[in-house]
Design an enzyme around this catalytic site. Structure first.
Site, short mmCIF file in Angstrom:
data_model
loop_
_atom_site.label_atom_id
_atom_site.label_comp_id
_atom_site.label_asym_id
_atom_site.label_seq_id
_atom_site.Cartn_x
_atom_site.Cartn_y
_atom_site.Cartn_z
N THR A 2 0.95 -1.30 0.02
CA THR A 2 -0.11 -0.07 -0.14
C THR A 2 1.07 1.25 -0.05
O THR A 2 1.99 0.92 0.49
CB THR A 2 -0.99 -0.09 1.18
N ARG A 6 3.28 7.30 1.11
CA ARG A 6 4.28 7.54 0.13
C ARG A 6 3.99 8.92 -0.47
O ARG A 6 3.00 9.49 -0.76
CB ARG A 6 4.39 6.65 -1.03
N ASP A 344 9.57 -2.50 -1.46
CA ASP A 344 9.09 -1.42 -0.96
C ASP A 344 8.80 -1.21 0.57
O ASP A 344 8.56 -2.28 1.21
CB ASP A 344 7.94 -0.76 -1.76
N GLU A 345 8.67 0.13 1.08
CA GLU A 345 8.26 0.41 2.47
C GLU A 345 8.77 -0.67 3.39
O GLU A 345 7.87 -1.13 4.38
CB GLU A 345 6.69 0.08 2.26
N ALA A 346 9.86 -1.04 3.49
CA ALA A 346 10.55 -1.93 4.36
C ALA A 346 11.05 -1.00 5.69
O ALA A 346 12.20 -1.09 6.11
CB ALA A 346 11.80 -2.55 3.95
#
Length: 539
Positions: A2, A6, A344-346
């Site tokens: 999601t 971002r 992503d988004e780690a």
């Protein structure tokens, strides 16, 4: 995943599909799309050759139209691929025309499909139409199939209906010569937040094929659900796939299901790109196997929509045994060349651990014969040789982050462009859109179309751009009707950005060609957003 946070010299007889063609379409549209105009009941005129989406590379209009009649046959050459495409075309045309349209390999036929040597490229084709018939010529089967999609759009929209229609069935005279700008023209479907059945995925594949999209990226794992059976780690699917956003029952694809999706996509000349997102977006896996957690304690299944809270345990060796097993089994099932590893988004993985993880995982993918794709955060580590980075940033993304991606592109990493505030199909059109999210802003049809992939990312060489992909995330989407409403009318624009020459990109002409697609969507049962930016025909 999601994204809540971002943060050639001109031939005078040839009309290239540029703004000159657009002015002709504008004149035609003044009457054809006038809101409130009284309907005129007459036999449909032949659709102009340049009115299709994506815009063809070159159009030479003129000559006598061809009309499909009860005597029309479809001639194919001796290859099995050409015959299969001919059968596909016949299956499309028979229900609405009521004609037999038998396949033949000799004699006059009306419609001819030819594979031959020539400078068409892997996906290009030529369509020649005149009073005696229509011939589609290509070097490769994919080009022949794309030419069939152009022929389909040149026929009246009623050809899409499943019952006999009155016709007639004209095809305008002239020649279309066409080939894609980019080799990677994708769409992504998130089947993790909400699970979609094989039949629902195949419906979307058919919609993608109409617009010459050649990649379907399946987001197969996330915090809310694991959607592919892995024999060596069976609880991933049976437990990790047992729910979805909102607490529904979820689901997963057996290996037979996945192979059926692969087969169906291949019949439409689409390649499946599977994604296993890691090291973050992994709660479903962590919940399924306690040993994958650094503390050895499995978290509960998750049905919300937050991001960034999960991470595989980078120091544990079992993590890489897990990754190797999953990649090995998935690669063996996937004939295409790519495997997407997310990245992503780690937010729960330190930068040092992220770099270590990617240094271990990328070679696993290449060892199993696949090319790495990762979201553009991969460029914060060291992308493997030949890897592709998928850029999903915004116009407002920081200059430093954009520069990091551009440097990777300068050093040989290929780019797939998916700017979230342009081609994320789950973004709301306006504040009143009942579905979707708005963290990347509202994305109306013009904004989605009106940009150039070749010059979008400052500092990135145009040669690094491999193509465009339009992702569709499913936090708020759970039915095919939801998919249709958010994808249409923006999806055809993304397809055009990937296929058509940059010189053809012009909003004023595109909006007219887009409007002309609406009766086809109606005939296909595709519900779509009637944007006020587009002069839709009256219903």
């Amino acid at each position: 995943m999601t994204r809540h946070h971002r943060t050639t010299p001109r031939n005078p007889r040839t009309t290239r599909v540029t703004r000159a063609l657009g002015s002709l379409l504008l004149v035609a549209a003044a009457g054809a799309f006038a809101v409130g105009a009284a309907p005129v009941r007459h036999a449909p005129a032949a659709t102009p050759l340049g009115q299709v989406v994506p815009a063809p590379a070159s159009v030479t209009a003129g000559g006598t139209p061809y009309r499909i009649t009860p005597g029309t046959r479809i001639r194919v050459d001796g290859s099995g691929e050409a015959r299969r495409i001919g059968e596909y075309l016949a299956d499309l045309l028979r229900p609405s025309t009521g004609y037999r349209l038998p396949l033949t390999t000799y004699g006059h036929a009306g419609i001819r499909l030819r594979l031959t040597k020539g400078a068409f490229g892997a996906e290009g084709y030529r369509l020649d139409s005149g009073g005696n018939g229509v011939t589609i010529t290509a070097r490769e089967p994919a080009g022949l199939f794309h030419g069939v999609q152009t022929l389909r759009q040149l026929l009246p929209a009623a050809v899409e209906k499943k019952s006999v229609q009155p016709g007639p069935w004209p095809v305008a005279g002239g020649t279309v010569q066409d080939r894609p700008r980019y080799g990677y023209r994708g769409a992504m479907l998130d089947v993790s937040r909400h699970f979609f059945t094989v039949a629902q995925v195949e419906r979307y594949i058919d919609e993608l094929a109409l617009y010459k999209i050649n990649k379907l990226h399946l987001h197969l794992s996330d915090d809310q659900g694991w959607r592919i059976a892995i024999d060596s780690w069976p609880r991933l699917a049976t437990y990790g796939g047992s729910t979805e956003v909102g607490g529904g029952r979820g689901g997963y694809y057996t290996k037979a299901d996945y192979k059926e999706i692969i087969r169906y996509a291949a019949s439409r000349y689409l390649e499946i790109v599977p994604e296993i997102d890691m090291p973050g977006h992994t709660n479903a896996a962590l919940a399924s196997y306690a040993g994958l957690n650094c503390d050895g304690v499995a978290p509960p299944l998750y049905t919300g929509t937050n991001v960034g809270f999960s991470s595989l345990c980078v120091p544990k060796e079992v993590t890489y045994e897990f990754v190797d097993d999953v990649v090995r089994e998935l690669a063996a099932m996937t004939p295409g060349g790519y495997l997407h590893i997310g990245g992503d988004e780690a937010h729960s993985t330190s930068h040092d651990d992220y770099v270590k993880f990617m240094d271990r995982v990328q070679p696993i993918v290449t060892r199993h014969g696949k090319t790495v794709i990762g979201w553009h955060q991969l460029t914060g580590a060291t992308p493997a040789k030949g890897a592709l980075a998928q850029y999903w940033g915004l116009d407002s993304t920081s200059a430093a982050e954009k520069a990091q991606v551009a440097r990777a592109a300068q050093n040989g990493t290929g780019l797939i462009l998916s700017p979230a505030d342009r081609v994320y199909l789950d973004m709301k059109y306006t504040k009143d859109t009942p579905l979707g999210l708005a963290w990347a802003g509202y994305v109306e049809v013009r904004r989605s179309y009106d940009w150039d992939p070749g010059s979008y990312l400052a500092g990135a060489p145009a040669s690094a751009v491999r193509g465009v992909e339009a992702p569709l995330w499913s936090e708020t989407l759970s039915t095919s009707a939801h998919i249709d409403y958010m994808a249409f009318p923006r999806l055809p624009g993304a397809a055009e950005l990937g296929w058509s020459p940059a010189a053809t990109h012009d909003w004023d002409t595109y909006r007219l060609r887009l409007a002309a697609q609406a009766p086809r969507w109606d005939a296909l049962g595709i519900g779509y957003y009637r944007s006020p930016q587009v002069p839709w025909p009256a219903r």
